[in-house]
Design a protein around this motif. Sequence first.
Motif, PDB file in Angstrom:
ATOM      1  N   ALA A 286      37.053  38.985  37.036  1.00 10.19           N
ATOM      2  CA  ALA A 286      36.223  37.810  37.323  1.00 10.19           C
ATOM      3  C   ALA A 286      36.788  36.988  38.474  1.00 10.19           C
ATOM      4  CB  ALA A 286      36.086  36.953  36.066  1.00 10.19           C
ATOM      5  N   ASP A 287      38.110  36.849  38.544  1.00 10.40           N
ATOM      6  CA  ASP A 287      38.709  36.068  39.627  1.00 10.40           C
ATOM      7  C   ASP A 287      38.470  36.732  40.981  1.00 10.40           C
ATOM      8  OD1 ASP A 287      39.660  34.115  37.925  1.00 10.40           O
ATOM      9  OD2 ASP A 287      41.619  35.087  37.658  1.00 10.40           O
ATOM     10  N   GLN A 288      38.578  38.047  41.032  1.00 12.47           N
ATOM     11  CA  GLN A 288      38.346  38.756  42.290  1.00 12.47           C
ATOM     12  C   GLN A 288      36.877  38.698  42.700  1.00 12.47           C
ATOM     13  OE1 GLN A 288      40.093  42.413  40.815  1.00 12.47           O
ATOM     14  NE2 GLN A 288      41.727  42.301  42.344  1.00 12.47           N
ATOM     15  N   GLU A 289      35.972  38.748  41.736  1.00  8.77           N
ATOM     16  CA  GLU A 289      34.546  38.664  42.051  1.00  8.77           C
ATOM     17  C   GLU A 289      34.205  37.344  42.723  1.00  8.77           C
ATOM     18  OE1 GLU A 289      32.181  39.486  38.628  1.00  8.77           O
ATOM     19  OE2 GLU A 289      32.983  41.513  38.370  1.00  8.77           O
ATOM     20  N   ARG A 290      34.937  36.306  42.395  1.00  4.73           N
ATOM     21  CA  ARG A 290      34.667  34.993  42.999  1.00  4.73           C
ATOM     22  C   ARG A 290      35.052  34.937  44.474  1.00  4.73           C
ATOM     23  NH1 ARG A 290      35.584  32.978  37.604  1.00  4.73           N
ATOM     24  NH2 ARG A 290      37.857  33.024  37.820  1.00  4.73           N
ATOM     25  N   LEU A 291      35.746  35.947  44.971  1.00  7.80           N
ATOM     26  CA  LEU A 291      36.109  36.009  46.392  1.00  7.80           C
ATOM     27  C   LEU A 291      34.997  36.613  47.243  1.00  7.80           C
ATOM     28  CD1 LEU A 291      39.781  37.311  46.039  1.00  7.80           C
ATOM     29  CD2 LEU A 291      39.037  34.949  46.388  1.00  7.80           C
ATOM     30  N   LEU A 292      33.941  37.128  46.608  1.00  7.21           N
ATOM     31  CA  LEU A 292      32.874  37.813  47.335  1.00  7.21           C
ATOM     32  C   LEU A 292      31.818  36.829  47.826  1.00  7.21           C
ATOM     33  CD1 LEU A 292      32.483  40.947  45.045  1.00  7.21           C
ATOM     34  CD2 LEU A 292      33.845  40.700  47.137  1.00  7.21           C
ATOM     35  N   PRO A 293      31.041  37.204  48.855  1.00  8.94           N
ATOM     36  CA  PRO A 293      30.086  36.271  49.466  1.00  8.94           C
ATOM     37  C   PRO A 293      29.051  35.692  48.518  1.00  8.94           C
ATOM     38  CG  PRO A 293      30.417  38.166  50.877  1.00  8.94           C
ATOM     39  CD  PRO A 293      31.123  38.478  49.599  1.00  8.94           C
ATOM     40  N   GLY A 294      28.569  36.473  47.543  1.00  8.26           N
ATOM     41  CA  GLY A 294      27.458  36.011  46.729  1.00  8.26           C
ATOM     42  C   GLY A 294      27.831  35.277  45.462  1.00  8.26           C
ATOM     43  N   ALA A 295      29.115  35.107  45.197  1.00 10.10           N
ATOM     44  CA  ALA A 295      29.530  34.504  43.933  1.00 10.10           C
ATOM     45  C   ALA A 295      28.974  33.095  43.769  1.00 10.10           C
ATOM     46  CB  ALA A 295      31.050  34.482  43.844  1.00 10.10           C
ATOM     47  N   GLY A 296      28.235  32.863  42.694  1.00  9.28           N
ATOM     48  CA  GLY A 296      27.734  31.539  42.387  1.00  9.28           C
ATOM     49  C   GLY A 296      26.519  31.089  43.163  1.00  9.28           C
ATOM     50  N   VAL A 297      25.967  31.955  44.009  1.00 14.11           N
ATOM     51  CA  VAL A 297      24.834  31.556  44.854  1.00 14.11           C
ATOM     52  C   VAL A 297      23.525  31.498  44.080  1.00 14.11           C
ATOM     53  CG1 VAL A 297      23.399  32.317  46.793  1.00 14.11           C
ATOM     54  CG2 VAL A 297      25.887  32.330  47.006  1.00 14.11           C
ATOM     55  N   CYS A 298      23.306  32.468  43.187  1.00 20.90           N
ATOM     56  CA  CYS A 298      22.019  32.602  42.507  1.00 20.90           C
ATOM     57  C   CYS A 298      22.114  32.200  41.036  1.00 20.90           C
ATOM     58  CB  CYS A 298      21.505  34.046  42.592  1.00 20.90           C
ATOM     59  SG  CYS A 298      21.058  34.544  44.265  1.00 20.90           S
ATOM     60  N   ARG A 299      20.991  31.761  40.504  1.00 18.19           N
ATOM     61  CA  ARG A 299      20.891  31.418  39.091  1.00 18.19           C
ATOM     62  C   ARG A 299      20.977  32.683  38.255  1.00 18.19           C
ATOM     63  NH1 ARG A 299      16.273  31.931  36.398  1.00 18.19           N
ATOM     64  NH2 ARG A 299      15.159  32.059  38.375  1.00 18.19           N
ATOM     65  N   PRO A 300      21.963  32.774  37.348  1.00 18.20           N
ATOM     66  CA  PRO A 300      22.078  33.972  36.523  1.00 18.20           C
ATOM     67  C   PRO A 300      21.180  33.894  35.294  1.00 18.20           C
ATOM     68  CG  PRO A 300      23.923  32.541  36.069  1.00 18.20           C
ATOM     69  CD  PRO A 300      23.098  31.858  37.151  1.00 18.20           C
ATOM     70  N   VAL A 301      20.762  35.059  34.803  1.00 15.88           N
ATOM     71  CA  VAL A 301      20.031  35.139  33.534  1.00 15.88           C
ATOM     72  C   VAL A 301      20.850  36.018  32.603  1.00 15.88           C
ATOM     73  CG1 VAL A 301      17.805  34.800  34.661  1.00 15.88           C
ATOM     74  CG2 VAL A 301      18.660  37.113  34.296  1.00 15.88           C
ATOM     75  N   ALA A 302      20.312  36.307  31.430  1.00 11.81           N
ATOM     76  CA  ALA A 302      21.064  37.033  30.404  1.00 11.81           C
ATOM     77  C   ALA A 302      21.462  38.422  30.880  1.00 11.81           C
ATOM     78  CB  ALA A 302      20.246  37.133  29.124  1.00 11.81           C
ATOM     79  N   LEU A 303      22.487  38.973  30.270  1.00 11.40           N
ATOM     80  CA  LEU A 303      22.913  40.331  30.554  1.00 11.40           C
ATOM     81  C   LEU A 303      21.793  41.310  30.283  1.00 11.40           C
ATOM     82  CD1 LEU A 303      26.485  40.414  29.021  1.00 11.40           C
ATOM     83  CD2 LEU A 303      25.934  40.897  31.405  1.00 11.40           C
ATOM     84  N   ALA A 304      21.662  42.314  31.140  1.00 10.93           N
ATOM     85  CA  ALA A 304      20.676  43.371  30.911  1.00 10.93           C
ATOM     86  C   ALA A 304      21.258  44.401  29.960  1.00 10.93           C
ATOM     87  CB  ALA A 304      20.312  44.038  32.238  1.00 10.93           C
ATOM     88  N   GLY A 305      20.384  45.036  29.182  1.00 11.22           N
ATOM     89  CA  GLY A 305      20.821  46.107  28.313  1.00 11.22           C
ATOM     90  C   GLY A 305      21.271  45.615  26.956  1.00 11.22           C
TER      91      GLY A 305
END
Length: 305
Positions: A286-305
């Motif tokens: 999760a910490d590494q994902e926050r280094l990517l360009p799109g982190a936190g940009v879009c409104r998330p919805v529930a997990l798929a599947g």
Amino acid sequence: MQTSLAKSVTFNGVGLHSGAPVRMRLHPADADHGIVFRRIDVIGMQNRVHATWDRVTPSKLCTLIENEDGVTVSTIEHITAALAGCGVHNALIEIDGPEVPIMDGSSAPFVAGIRRSGIRFLRAPLRAIRILKPVEFKDGVATARLEPADGFEIDFAIDFTDAAIGQQSKRLEMANGAFVRELMECRTFCRQADVDHMQAHGLALGGTYENAIVFDGDKVLSPGGLRRPDEAVRHKMLDALGDLSLAGAPILGRYVGNRAGHAMTNRLLRALFAQPDAFEYVTLDADQERLLPGAGVCRPVALAG
């Protein structure tokens, strides 16, 4: 985690070079699907084209991808930049023609649509390409290079004889929504002499002063002028993000471009994948994902599947 769109979103416009009307619709997709275009106007042959570096075919004016049957989609860089900048890893893009709509010449309309859709987290880990040592491609005085970095950065410089452009440079760490704040609204640009030449050869037929910045010496001909004083180099950075996203996974590294363009960035990716010791695939936490360009940009919805 990997992501996709929460729901479908549609864009209508014209092709920059063809001038033809085009409708493009982005759909959610499963994990590990990647970004795939489907030409719904093509019947009787394979109409899916994967947006990956090895599908890029030479084109001076844009990024063009082609499948085994010769079916193409061109000018994909602004939508791929928007998807990467919004953190969308999987999508099916249906399009009824050979060219992505130019919209206003930037990624902003695409980002607005993606953000309206929101993103859905998928039950699959996200892998990235970590750069382990510098890789470079040169063409005369122009260079494109990837080098190690903890997150993802873009460092770009341009040099044009037109006084209204001149020398520009910018460096950005692309975390924390930097793409949306700093780059997405910056438009493609050209010189008036280039427009005249292209249109005389049947290109840029959909180009207007409203969907591109047109420079003529020390003048900006587009109504309203520039959105940013250094809009030109910022658009080059936008293009670079879109072209680098064709690596097939987010990159942890620094891209350095000097007078580089679409073809050079693709040649750089080809050089990278030809050197297996220059990179490694890593599963991100999760910490590494926050280094990517799109982190936190879009409104998330529930997990798929």
